[in-house]
Design a protein around this motif. Structure first.
Motif, short mmCIF file in Angstrom:
data_model
loop_
_atom_site.label_atom_id
_atom_site.label_comp_id
_atom_site.label_asym_id
_atom_site.label_seq_id
_atom_site.Cartn_x
_atom_site.Cartn_y
_atom_site.Cartn_z
N PRO A 162 3.87 -5.73 -9.36
CA PRO A 162 3.73 -4.29 -9.54
C PRO A 162 3.12 -3.90 -10.89
CG PRO A 162 5.89 -4.82 -8.65
CD PRO A 162 5.23 -6.11 -8.98
N ASP A 163 3.56 -4.53 -11.97
CA ASP A 163 3.09 -4.07 -13.28
C ASP A 163 1.65 -4.48 -13.55
OD1 ASP A 163 3.85 -6.70 -13.27
OD2 ASP A 163 4.48 -6.71 -15.36
N ASP A 164 1.20 -5.53 -12.87
CA ASP A 164 -0.10 -6.06 -13.23
C ASP A 164 -1.11 -5.80 -12.13
OD1 ASP A 164 -1.20 -9.39 -13.91
OD2 ASP A 164 -1.33 -8.47 -11.96
N GLY A 165 -0.57 -5.50 -10.94
CA GLY A 165 -1.44 -5.06 -9.86
C GLY A 165 -2.10 -6.16 -9.07
N TRP A 221 0.81 -1.20 0.00
CA TRP A 221 0.00 0.00 0.00
C TRP A 221 0.85 1.26 0.00
CZ3 TRP A 221 -3.06 -2.43 4.57
CH2 TRP A 221 -3.99 -3.35 4.07
N ALA A 222 0.35 2.26 -0.72
CA ALA A 222 1.01 3.56 -0.70
C ALA A 222 0.49 4.32 0.51
CB ALA A 222 0.70 4.33 -1.98
N ILE A 282 -10.79 -12.19 -10.92
CA ILE A 282 -11.57 -11.47 -9.90
C ILE A 282 -10.72 -10.44 -9.17
CG2 ILE A 282 -12.90 -11.73 -7.77
CD1 ILE A 282 -14.17 -12.93 -10.34
N CYS A 283 -9.50 -10.81 -8.89
CA CYS A 283 -8.64 -9.98 -8.05
C CYS A 283 -8.60 -8.54 -8.56
CB CYS A 283 -7.23 -10.55 -8.01
SG CYS A 283 -6.06 -9.48 -7.14
N ASN A 284 -8.85 -7.60 -7.66
CA ASN A 284 -8.80 -6.19 -8.06
C ASN A 284 -7.57 -5.49 -7.51
OD1 ASN A 284 -9.32 -5.68 -5.40
ND2 ASN A 284 -11.39 -4.88 -5.71
N GLY A 285 -6.67 -6.30 -6.95
CA GLY A 285 -5.41 -5.71 -6.53
C GLY A 285 -5.51 -4.84 -5.32
N CYS A 286 -6.44 -5.14 -4.41
CA CYS A 286 -6.56 -4.31 -3.22
C CYS A 286 -5.35 -4.49 -2.31
CB CYS A 286 -7.83 -4.63 -2.46
SG CYS A 286 -7.76 -6.21 -1.60
N GLY A 287 -4.66 -5.61 -2.48
CA GLY A 287 -3.42 -5.80 -1.72
C GLY A 287 -3.62 -6.19 -0.28
N TYR A 288 -4.84 -6.48 0.11
CA TYR A 288 -5.09 -6.78 1.51
C TYR A 288 -4.47 -8.13 1.92
CZ TYR A 288 -7.73 -6.36 5.89
OH TYR A 288 -8.10 -6.23 7.20
N GLY A 296 -4.72 -2.34 -7.49
CA GLY A 296 -3.88 -2.71 -8.63
C GLY A 296 -4.70 -2.74 -9.90
N ARG A 297 -5.94 -3.02 -9.79
CA ARG A 297 -6.85 -3.05 -10.93
C ARG A 297 -8.06 -2.19 -10.62
NH1 ARG A 297 -6.16 -7.29 -15.05
NH2 ARG A 297 -3.89 -7.35 -15.05
N PRO A 298 -7.88 -0.86 -10.71
CA PRO A 298 -8.96 0.04 -10.29
C PRO A 298 -10.27 -0.24 -11.02
CG PRO A 298 -6.95 1.25 -10.79
CD PRO A 298 -6.72 -0.16 -11.22
N ALA A 299 -10.18 -0.69 -12.26
CA ALA A 299 -11.40 -0.91 -13.03
C ALA A 299 -12.29 -1.97 -12.38
CB ALA A 299 -11.05 -1.33 -14.45
N ARG A 300 -11.66 -2.77 -11.56
CA ARG A 300 -12.43 -3.85 -10.93
C ARG A 300 -12.90 -3.51 -9.52
NH1 ARG A 300 -8.84 -9.18 -12.18
NH2 ARG A 300 -9.04 -9.21 -14.44
#
Ligand code: MGD
Ligand code: MGD
Ligand code: SF4
Ligand code: SF4
Ligand code: SF4
Ligand code: SF4
Ligand code: SF4
Ligand code: MO
Lengths: 344, 1081, 325
Positions: free
Chosen positions: C199-202, A58-59, C179-185, A115-119
């Protein structure tokens, strides 16, 4: 000797399993340890000093910002409702607006950090009580529109009944929005967050109240900010107490709250909070400027708390000792207990 | 039919299904529901073999829509059981990755850039160059003897290629009169062939990987087994699981040592002292296996009375000619036997002293199948008491190899040494067996063949050869390096270890046969094998009248090994060069000299997957950087042809088990990539077309050559099975032969490689058999086909006592079945199946008839395992410790410092350093050894370009002990410069306890370890260790000494540009290096 | 339905996650005592899953140039060089106290060597000869292939807000990349530092225990490749039995340091689906000594959140009670 015989009838005594033995005949001599400086000594307590955990990606601005804005929004909604029902429109309106602005900002921060804001809508794919972020998403999904309706109805004067309901709803949900982020942080393996899981919600609601009070002190006429000023004092006391208790309970894991970036921010937060709350209580009624300054101090102080907590967590995840040492201690304790029981 | 979207909403499923918390079933996505692994959707699974190392792991290649989508282990393989090491696992990236080139490239003379060139034109140009260079450099005669050859062209590479490809390369080039045909086998295991061949009669490992599981003790020495043969190592682990002891003797603590029960550090280059010490221990404590030794070895033979040992001559054997630097080997013979070894002076009507020329022609390697011929009956003393019997000679020779001496020479403390002796001897004998596994830590020395001889002696004394869990496992290198030795792309051999004829000795076929064939054993049938080979190559043109075209074979006049070729390139003799899958600019000793040689060529053809260093040295090589060479001044024309990968061609590999395994083509290669089979066949076709109608005698061999194979596929690849069928051979009716017993010497049969005869038995490709290991016993005899005659354990007759009963009921492999009148057992016996133990040949019996019922070594002229080699090796009948060419120590055992007959060639670009007590030796004070890492392969062409492998070992490094680091101020993770009289390189420093200083001759010596995989091209790059090595060769096999040399090491990076040469010169000056340094006998 | 959803043993993880008729739970037993550090597991995993190469870095950490598990390393082989014999009693505490972190820090700095030192005339090395250490090389080189533990109580899964991470019918824990939206939790939630974002794909990535392969009855790619069967795949119950026998055998052979890690259903994560046999303390390999799934404390967290929120609501409300200014 091998257990496997090649007899006329085939192999006898082959090992059924797939495992091989190690050692067995190793000569046990220790190489003296003299002054060997150059070889990288293996480290008994960590793997080359690397973290055990993967620190969050996280930033700080996004996530600490999100914590802060969520708190500001939640607190403001309560103040707004208070103002609304105690006939302090000068307090209620800006508080509603602040709540709307802050919650919008917090959602933007959250989405920005994906990482995927669109989702981002996938947040509502499931409802998971085990996931503070899921609970929070649903909470925001309820709270956000309420806060929005409260603000817009107030501004426009349209649909006052709906406005009142929205204001009330936002006020009830607001504290949850302010508090759940503590669970969000604590529900991780990050030592400085998880170990604070009891106190962190109190730290966060206090901090939220401080931010909301601060915002009100800036935005509302001094005459109407009495509750905010009082709230600031109370919240400051609450935050100090909760933080102190949290650090005490954490033991060595509290270190990142006292050192480094986390420590600096936490110290600044404390100073600003005390100054803002005390100053607000003493001068906030008399001077609009003082109120503004104290309000700002509270706001910044609250932000510092969130960023401080954030950085302390990051540091505790990065340094393996915060993961390993408490766990080691736990293992040792258990072993000692078991030994005692054996003796008994 | 689509379900309504909202029913898909997991929250809805959460509310309605059992997964209330939304953590499992409710959360499943659409994509997950339809998930299918790509292996399940493949159109076909093609069976192949890993292209890297000689373990020969089975691979399943998955093809979908004409693309290879996945490669993984074949669980049916008895060798690998489905497993693959990181390299095998990276095969998909190797074959389908972006590092592969698919277009032909051309560099014109003095050019600075590559240019595209179309394949057809390129092929025509190469054909034209071959014809021209051959014409211009033809040698009809040399010194009055007919040679009918050219030294103008050379070829290198073959160990990565299929047997069928090697066969066609050797066939075409030999017909063209090209003798400098070489492959990795030279630099890798040629000394193995000489060492094992002279000891047992065949140059292949005596056992196979899976049999290690039955060992009670495994000694891994001179091999980094776990790293270089990782999947084969599972059999060591299997033995360990059953309680076997594993010992690793190595200068470095490696991943093999980590899994061993006992690790013994040793000074590089001193294994003969160590093994000699064990031999001495075994003899002096009486722990040898008496009955085995008496019956199955030559212990009882009496040695000629003129024989003088190193004991008598300060480290030299009798017969040394100091001027010539060679031995006259006559006095080494048995009493009562005439020698017929070509490896030295000959006794009957031969030129008296062919000397160095003959010696250097690599004859010892021809004992890869069939030991040296002997004529006469040696005298024996069954009591082993006669002072001149081999046993007593051996005893005296090794008496000075005491534990104290081992400690002083090898740096192995006495107690540790005795523990090894104890483990080995207590795990040998009737009931137990010990196996030795070695590889190039033994072969690559100036006494390489003798290292292997030392182990052979020990294993014979202990009775470990031919028995389950015993034997000597030579861990071969490349996927088919065993094959490229058997069907050799080697200058000194014809298929099946038939020697290449020598100009001065082999005037005609009869001469050739009589000077090499034995009286006794299978080698007595040599004529049949040679005639059938000539029939395979020249078909109807080969008739009895014309000696079956024996004259078509070009002749040797000395050494034409790859290192001789480099000298020939430097000297302007060799003008054209084919690199068919080898990278000498990195992989060969003294790589700078390799490049300087190539810079002196007219043309160079490189066939590879990527632009390896050997293809690009003219553009960006190290000498361009130092300014020694300038692209615009290099006249070499360079052709780069992209090669097809293993999955893109059918053919067989022969692995380290001597096992031929067939690979099926999964798809055709893309772009202009072609198989080497395609290349060599179509090159030959073009040359023949251009020469058609020529009346020149020199062109007859090429025009008469049988060169007609069915073409298939869209690219016109020759059918590999047709080539295999030719290798197997057929009778007059064209029926496939079923084994070498069927081969005739009257021209009625044809056979391209007699030891492979049987691989196409019944017209069935036996190498393609794939019966899963679960459905057969551990020998896996129905998986692929092993030479000879599909036997897995060699000399298995020795697993039974003279009466034919297993020595022990727990070590029963084969035994005599009295009722059936046959040998029976778990493996197909390596003997005459119906010859009873009681059989004794009549005095006049010849050939196979002369093999007695107690002669397990059926390829040996006396049927026995050789403790002592009366003939066959050029540097002594018994292994003797000599220091490496470059060593910080004097030879403590004898005044003779180095192998007196080693091949050392001091040239400006190949200078040697002082050794031992010589002044200047201290300038290069450390011992260097080179080795492999699991993650990389050889010169790196197949790994340094693969990101998945490169990231695992991303930089060239050297390993040093903390003590050395302190002594030289080296910093862990920093840089170091390592320098020899040849060159200087830089490497990252790895300081590790795994490197241990040794206490030798009263002082501490440090060793430096370096992997040799790096070079300047590829995805991970670095200096090449071979910049430092010298060309110093074992005289038997011409293998280079790259396992032990000396160097200095300093912190920091090396100088750049012209300063580099100055730096090297400066060191040379301080050490007083001259052209004579290190060259004394 | 099992009673405990958040911690402790759960013999039927798949059923608890709503899979009806679930097959037995599958997992890994990684026996590090037979690992030859070949990294076939790393490569096989990358090849099968088409994971990007993630950088050429010589780390200076023995032969480990991968470093740790992460989004692009789903298997990681650790290498530890130790000055102690393989055979012997369990390591005591005497090796503690070395300044490991300083040493490690030294290991990962790249000293920039600018100039070229003038060649010196070397003095005779070691001729005086202390020699005491000749041949005395008892050291061990531990190698261990690490992977996602497929925890019985998987924090990553629990905290995932999208349901991207889910429990499969085999009891394993898998990210659904659609499904993953990259929330990073999930990243900080994992007590083992396994899952990470690319990092590049989130998105977040980790070992799937080859869900696709296991689904058609195939062995996971890493286990299949492993030359020495250090990685054993199979039904978890059977693996646990085998592991217990193995430890006993090693103890019998004098390898007192052998111990299991992650095998115990009573541990902080309810036992791992992928567990290990180690020859030293877990932290030596970079593993946490006593991991606890964070959601074990979640009920209390929610309680505290509730109380805190109520306190806030009440407290602020109280500020409005009383005299209007
Ligand atoms: N991963 C991998 N596998 C390979 C290859 C590869 O490049 N990479 N190459 C293949 C090829 S071509 C070959 S030939 C084989 C080679 O297989 P190996 O021979 O096992 O390979 P090396 O590592 O070169 O050398 C073996 C060991 O010899 C030791 N050594 C050096 N000098 C001496 C000495 O004087 N005495 C003793 N006792 N030991 C010594 C080295 O320290 C090293 O550990 O591997 C094959 N397999
Ligand atoms: N210092 C030192 N030097 C050594 C050794 C050592 O231990 N120490 N070991 C020696 C040994 S044992 C060996 S075997 C050599 C190996 O040295 P090399 O054989 O020179 O090394 P490789 O990289 O294996 O080169 C083989 C080339 O063949 C290519 N290739 C693979 N398959 C095919 C194919 O089907 N067709 C064609 N045309 N090309 C193909 C590969 O891409 C690769 O570039 O190195 C030797 N050099
Ligand atoms: S490189 Fe050798 S051990 Fe590795 S997979 Fe290939 S054949 Fe097997
Ligand atoms: S190890 Fe970490 S990533 Fe793997 S299942 Fe457990 S919590 Fe999730
Ligand atoms: S990053 Fe992806 S897998 Fe991880 S918690 Fe978020 S949505 Fe779930
Ligand atoms: S189980 Fe599959 S995904 Fe997991 S580490 Fe092994 S190969 Fe990779
Ligand atoms: S676990 Fe197996 S595949 Fe992985 S490094 Fe160890 S031995 Fe090799
Ligand atoms: Mo090799």
């Amino acid at each position: 000797m091998s257990t496997s015989d090649v007899t006329r009838d085939g192999i006898r005594g082959a090992h059924p399993g797939r495992e091989a033995r190690v050692g067995g005949t190793g000569e046990q001599r220790w190489r003296p340890r003299g002054q060997r400086t150059a070889a990288p000594e293996y480290s008994p307590d960590s793997y080359y000093g690397l973290p055990v955990l993967n620190p969050p990606r996280w930033a700080a601005t996004d996530i600490a910002g999100y914590f802060f804005l969520g708190g500001l929004a939640g607190g403001s909604s309560v103040l707004a409702a208070g103002g609304h029902w105690t006939n302090r429109p000068g307090l209620a309106r800006p508080a509603k607006l602040v709540a709307l602005g802050a919650v919008s900002g917090s959602v933007v921060a959250l989405v920005h950090d994906l990482g995927r804001p669109a989702r981002f809508l996938n947040m509502l794919r499931v409802f998971k009580i085990t996931s503070p972020m899921s609970v929070g998403s649903w909470l925001l999904a309820a709270y956000g529109p309420a806060a929005g309706a409260a603000a817009i109805t107030d501004l426009t004067g349209w649909f006052p009944r709906i406005g009142a309901t929205a204001t009330a709803t936002a006020a009830v949900l607001g504290p949850l929005v302010a508090a759940y982020t503590a669970a969000l942080a604590a529900d991780t393996a990050v030592p400085a967050w998880h170990e604070g899981h009891r106190e962190l919600p109190f730290v966060f609601v206090s901090s939220a109240a401080l931010a909301a009070s601060g915002a009100s002190m800036i935005a509302a006429p001094t005459a109407q900010t009495g509750p905010a000023r009082r709230a600031a004092v109370l919240a400051a006391a609450g935050e100090l107490a909760a933080t102190a208790r949290m650090e005490r309970r954490m033991g060595m894991v509290a270190e990142p709250y006292r050192t480094g970036w986390g420590g600096r921010l936490m110290k600044a937060a404390k100073a600003l909070t005390v100054a803002g709350a005390v100053g607000g209580a003493l001068l906030g009624r008399r001077s609009r400027v003082a109120a503004g300054v104290c309000g700002a101090a509270l706001l910044v102080g609250s932000a510092c708390t969130r960023f401080g907590v954030f950085h302390a967590g990051m540091e505790s995840a990065r340094d393996p000792k915060y993961t390993v040492e408490p766990q080691r201690a736990r293992v040792r304790e258990r072993a000692a207990r078991a030994a005692e029981e054996n003796v008994a | 039919m689509a379900t309504p979207r909202w029913l898909d909403w997991p929250v809805f499923r959460q509310l309605t299904g059992p997964d209330r918390l939304g953590r499992g079933a409710a959360a499943v996505s659409r994509e997950t529901e339809s998930l299918r692994p790509r292996v399940a959707t493949a159109d076909k699974v093609s069976k192949s073999i890993c292209p890297y190392c000689a373990v020969g792991c089975g691979q399943n290649v998955y093809v979908q829509d004409g693309r290879v989508t996945h490669i993984e282990g074949d669980p049916d393989s008895p060798v690998s059981r489905g497993r693959l090491c990181p390299k095998g696992s990276a095969s998909l990236q190797l074959t389908t990755g972006s590092s592969r080139r698919h277009e032909v490239l051309y560099r014109r003379p003095y050019g600075t850039e590559w240019e595209p060139l179309d394949l057809e034109t390129a092929m025509d140009m190469v054909a034209e160059r071959v014809i021209r260079t051959r014409r211009e450099n033809w040698q009809e005669e040399v010194d009055g003897s007919r040679t009918r050859r050219t030294l103008g062209i050379a070829s290198l590479g073959g160990a990565t290629l299929d047997n069928e490809e090697n066969y066609l390369i050797k066939k075409l080039f030999t017909a063209l009169g090209i003798v400098q045909v070489e492959n990795q086998a030279r630099v890798c295991h040629s000394s193995t062939v000489a060492g094992l061949g002279t000891s047992f009669g065949r140059g292949g490992g005596t056992t196979y990987l899976q049999d290690l599981q039955h060992s009670d003790c495994i000694i891994i020495e001179g091999s980094n087994f776990a790293e270089a043969h990782p999947v084969g190592f599972q059999w060591v682990m299997e033995a360990k699981a059953r309680g076997a002891t594993v010992i690793h003797v190595d200068p470095r603590f490696s991943r093999t040592s980590a899994l061993a029960d006992l690790y013994v550090p040793i000074r590089a280059g001193t294994d003969i002292a160590f093994l000699g010490g064990i031999i001495n221990h075994v003899l002096s404590t009486g722990k040898y296996f008496h009955d085995y030794v008496v019956n199955y070895t030559n212990a009882a033979m009496l040695v000629h009375e003129d024989f003088q040992d190193t004991e008598d001559l300060d480290g030299l054997f009798g017969g040394f000619d100091r001027e010539d630097g060679t031995y006259d080997v006559d006095s080494w013979q048995y009493e009562g036997v005439r020698v017929a070894s070509a490896a030295g002076k000959r006794s009957v009507d031969e030129p008296r002293h062919p000397g160095r020329d003959m010696q250097s022609s690599g004859h010892p390697e021809s004992h890869g199948f069939g030991g040296p011929a002997l004529h006469g009956e040696p005298l024996r003393d069954e009591t082993l008491q006669h002072p001149r019997c081999v046993f007593q000679v051996l005893r005296r020779h090794y008496a000075r190899y005491t534990p104290e001496m081992v400690e002083q020479v090898c740096g192995i403390p006495r107690e540790k040494f005795l523990r090894v002796c104890e483990e080995i001897t207590s795990n040998s004998g009737r009931d137990r067996t010990t196996a030795f596994a070695y590889a190039v830590g033994w072969t690559q020395h100036s006494v390489g063949a003798q290292y292997i001889r030392a182990a052979s002696i020990l294993q014979l004394l202990l009775g470990n050869i031919g028995r389950p869990g015993g034997g000597i496992l030579a861990l071969r290198g490349h996927a088919s390096i065993q094959g490229s030795s058997d069907i050799p792309t080697l200058f000194d051999l014809l298929p099946g270890y038939i020697p290449m004829p020598h100009a001065h000795l082999h005037e005609d076929l009869n001469h050739f046969i009589s000077s090499d064939a034995a009286d006794k054993g299978y080698w007595a049938n040599m004529r049949a094998y040679v005639v059938s080979l000539l029939k395979a190559w020249w078909g109807p043109a080969a008739t009895e009248e014309n000696d079956y075209c024996f004259d078509y074979l070009p002749r040797l006049t000395g050494g034409h090994s790859t290192y001789d070729t480099v000298m020939a390139q430097r000297d302007g003799i060799c003008r054209g060069y084919f690199l068919l899958g080898e990278n000498p600019a990195v992989g060969s000793a003294n790589s700078r000299m390799q490049r300087l040689g190539m810079a002196n060529l007219d043309w160079l053809v490189v066939r590879d997957f990527s632009l390896i260093e050997s293809a690009t040295w003219w553009q960006d090589g190290p000498e361009i950087e130092t300014g020694e060479l300038r692209s615009t001044e290099i006249g070499t024309e360079v052709f780069f042809f992209p090669a097809a990968a293993h999955i893109e061609k059918s053919g067989s590999f022969t692995n380290t088990n001597r096992l031929l395994q067939w690979k099926h083509q999964a798809k055709e290669p893309d772009g202009e990539a072609r198989s080497d089979m395609w290349f060599i066949y179509h090159l030959g076709r073009r040359i023949r077309e251009r020469l058609a109608g020529s009346t020149e005698p020199m062109d007859r061999p090429i025009l008469d050559l049988t060169w007609d194979y069915p073409l298939e596929g869209t690219l016109g690849d020759p059918n590999a099975e047709a080539v295999l069928a030719e290798i197997n051979g057929w009778d007059a009716e064209g029926r496939p032969l079923s084994g070498y017993d069927d081969i005739r010497d009257d021209g009625s049969t044809s056979c391209g490689c007699w030891i492979y005869c049987g691989v196409y038995q019944d017209g069935v490709n036996q190498a393609a058999r794939r019966r899963p290991h679960r459905e057969q016993n551990w020998t896996g005899s129905e998986w692929g086909w092993a030479w000879p005659q599909n036997r897995r354990t060699l000399y298995s007759r020795a697993s039974a006592d003279p009466e034919g009963r297993p020595w022990s009921e727990r070590k029963a492999l084969v035994w005599w079945d009295e009722e059936a009148g046959r040998w029976t057992g778990h493996d197909s016996i390596d003997f005459i199946a119906d010859r009873p133990p009681s059989y004794r040949p009549a005095p006049e019996a010849r050939g196979v008839e002369a093999i007695s019922g107690v002669d397990p070594f059926i390829m040996q002229a006396d049927g026995k395992g050789w403790l002592y080699t009366p003939a066959g090796l050029v540097d002594g009948p018994l292994p003797t410790h000599y220091e490496p060419q470059e060593s910080p120590f004097p030879n403590l055992l004898y005044p003779q410092q180095r192998n007196p007959v080693r091949l050392a060639n001091s040239r400006e670009d190949n200078r040697y350093q002082p050794s031992g007590d010589e002044p200047g030796a201290e300038v290069y004070p450390y011992v260097v050894t080179t080795y492999r890492l699991t993650e990389h392969f050889t010169a790196g062409g197949m790994t340094r370009w693969q990101p998945y492998l490169a990231e695992l070992q991303p930089e060239f490094f050297c390993e040093v002990s903390p003590e050395l680091a302190e002594e030289r101020g080296l910093e862990h993770h920093g840089w170091a410069t390592i320098v020899t009289a040849r060159n200087a390189i830089e490497a990252r420093v790895v300081v590790t306890d795994r490197m241990t200083p040794l206490f030798v001759q009263g002082r501490t010596v440090h060793q430096i370890g370096m992997p040799y995989h790096w070079g300047p091209n590829g995805y991970t790059t670095g200096d090449s260790a071979n910049e430092l090595s010298s060309i110093t060769l074992d005289p038997n096999a011409h293998i280079q000494e790259v396992k032990a040399w000396t160097a200095d090491i300093r912190p920091g990076r090396r100088p750049r540009g012209a300063a580099l040469r100055r730096y090297v010169e400066d060191y040379r000056r301080r050490a007083g290096v001259t052209e004579t340094t290190g060259t004394e006998a | 339905m099992p009673t405990n959803q958040f911690s402790g043993p759960d013999p039927h993880v798949a059923a608890s996650a709503g899979h009806r008729d679930a097959p037995p739970r599958y997992g890994f037993f990684t026996d590090t005592s037979v690992c030859i550090g070949c990294k076939a597991c790393e490569v096989a995993c990358k090849e099968w899953n088409a994971i990007p190469e993630d950088g050429l870095e010589l780390t200076g950490m023995s032969f480990d140039n991968t470093g740790r598990l992460g989004a692009d390393s789903w298997r990681h082989v650790a290498f530890v060089e130790q000055r102690k014999p393989l055979v012997g009693p369990p390591p005591d505490e005497s090796h503690r106290g070395v300044d490991a972190l300083a040493a490690a820090a030294q290991g990962v700095t790249v000293p920039e060597q600018g100039g070229w030192p003038a060649p010196l005339v070397p003095e005779q090395p070691g001729r005086g000869g202390d020699g005491g250490s000749a041949g005395d090389t008892d050291l061990r080189w531990l190698m261990a292939s690490d992977v996602c533990k497929h925890c019985t109580h998987a924090a990553c899964l629990d905290v995932c807000p999208t349901g991207s991470l889910f429990r499969t019918e085999f009891g394993t824990v898998v990210v659904q990349e659609d499904i993953c939206n990259g929330c990073g939790y999930c990243v900080p939630a994992c007590p083992y530092g396994v899952i990470d974002q690319r990092p590049d794909d989130g998105r977040a990535w980790k070992c799937t225990l080859c869900y696709d392969r296991v689904g058609v009855g195939m062995e996971p790619a890493c286990a299949k490749a492993c030359p020495t069967d250090s990685i054993q795949f199979g039904e978890l119950d059977e693996l646990r039995e085998r592991a217990a026998a193995r430890v006993e055998q090693l103890h019998g052979d004098g390898v007192g340091s052998a111990r299991l890690y992650g095998h115990d259903p009573e541990d902080g994560v309810g036992g791992d689906g992928a567990f290990f046999l180690l020859l030293d303390e877990p932290e030596v390999y970079g593993l946490p000594p006593d991991p606890v799934v964070t959601t074990r404390d979640l009920p209390r967290m929610w309680a505290h959140v509730g109380v805190a929120a109520a306190t806030m609501l009440g407290g602020l409300a109280a500020m409005f009670v009383g005299r209007r200014s």
